[in-house]
Design a protein around this motif. Sequence first.
Motif, PDB file in Angstrom:
ATOM      1  N   GLU A  45      -5.444   3.550  -2.409  1.00 61.46           N
ATOM      2  CA  GLU A  45      -6.454   4.224  -1.599  1.00 61.46           C
ATOM      3  C   GLU A  45      -7.602   4.656  -2.513  1.00 61.46           C
ATOM      4  O   GLU A  45      -7.425   4.803  -3.728  1.00 61.46           O
ATOM      5  CB  GLU A  45      -5.843   5.427  -0.896  1.00 61.46           C
ATOM      6  N   TYR A  65      -4.395  -2.353  -3.822  1.00 68.44           N
ATOM      7  CA  TYR A  65      -3.711  -1.654  -2.729  1.00 68.44           C
ATOM      8  C   TYR A  65      -3.902  -0.133  -2.751  1.00 68.44           C
ATOM      9  O   TYR A  65      -3.535   0.540  -1.783  1.00 68.44           O
ATOM     10  CB  TYR A  65      -2.220  -1.976  -2.772  1.00 68.44           C
ATOM     11  N   ARG A 117       0.832  -1.212   0.000  1.00 69.23           N
ATOM     12  CA  ARG A 117       0.000   0.000   0.000  1.00 69.23           C
ATOM     13  C   ARG A 117       0.865   1.260   0.000  1.00 69.23           C
ATOM     14  O   ARG A 117       0.573   2.233  -0.705  1.00 69.23           O
ATOM     15  CB  ARG A 117      -0.931  -0.003   1.213  1.00 69.23           C
ATOM     16  N   ASN A 160       0.683   3.795  -3.316  1.00 70.25           N
ATOM     17  CA  ASN A 160       0.104   5.115  -3.073  1.00 70.25           C
ATOM     18  C   ASN A 160       1.137   6.237  -3.015  1.00 70.25           C
ATOM     19  O   ASN A 160       0.804   7.376  -2.683  1.00 70.25           O
ATOM     20  CB  ASN A 160      -0.721   5.075  -1.792  1.00 70.25           C
ATOM     21  N   GLU A 174      -9.260   7.343  -3.495  1.00 71.75           N
ATOM     22  CA  GLU A 174      -9.131   8.425  -4.472  1.00 71.75           C
ATOM     23  C   GLU A 174      -8.231   8.021  -5.631  1.00 71.75           C
ATOM     24  O   GLU A 174      -8.556   8.258  -6.806  1.00 71.75           O
ATOM     25  CB  GLU A 174      -8.592   9.686  -3.801  1.00 71.75           C
TER      26      GLU A 174
END
Length: 253
Positions: free
Chosen positions: A227, A225, A181, A185, A229
């Motif tokens: 987020e 993974y 993640r 991100n 948005e």
Amino acid sequence: MLRTLLTAGAFAMTLATGAAADDSQLHADWDDLLGTYVVPGADGVNRIDYGALKDNAEDSAKLDAYLESFAAFDVESLEDNEQFAAYANIYNALTVQYIVSRYPTRSIRAGYIVGPWKRVFTTINGEDVSLDQIEHEILRVDWDDPRVHYAVNCAAYSCPNLQTDAWFGASLDEDLNAAARAYVNDPRGVTIRRNGTLQLSTIYKWFREDFGGSNDGVVDHLLEYAEPELAAKIQATRKITKHEYDWDLNDVE
């Protein structure tokens, strides 16, 4: 020993022959070194204070001793997830040791056309094993899990972070997901270009076969993974138009 995955996010618990060891003690020195010399940045990039480690004779010796402790150690005596943790920790410690031995240097690739991975060795259970073998002949082959690429660090700015803690079997699945993640991100992993298409880390090109074998497979992996948005933006285009990778050393600034 056969290693298989039950799902993409969980390791099969196949026991190796022999008694399982407590890997919290096995990696205690490496864990201590990581906590001392890995410096998390406000930008999400973990950097390593190679210079300070090189200047500290006691800790440099601790790093050497940690790697030497595997010279006669049978990693196959560990449970499956502990084996993964051990190989990933050895890879990362050996990379740091290599950089410290050449420090100061601008990149792990300095002096090589490709890189040193086939020429940097350590001994595991009586066998000399290279960085290249640990990653490509052991971790990627035996576990067949794309999260391998978030577990090993190649001392480059664009590489997934070297963590502030060692990998341990008990928390491996959770920690690998967290590492995935963090990278997905981060702009090093995924950047949305001005035209809405995707610029990705070249890791997803070099090892596309590990991420589903196609651009769609890579995108599906990222969505697992990302987020919310970022996931919405990835899903809106699903088009990869560029890959980038910065080989500058992940040294402290």
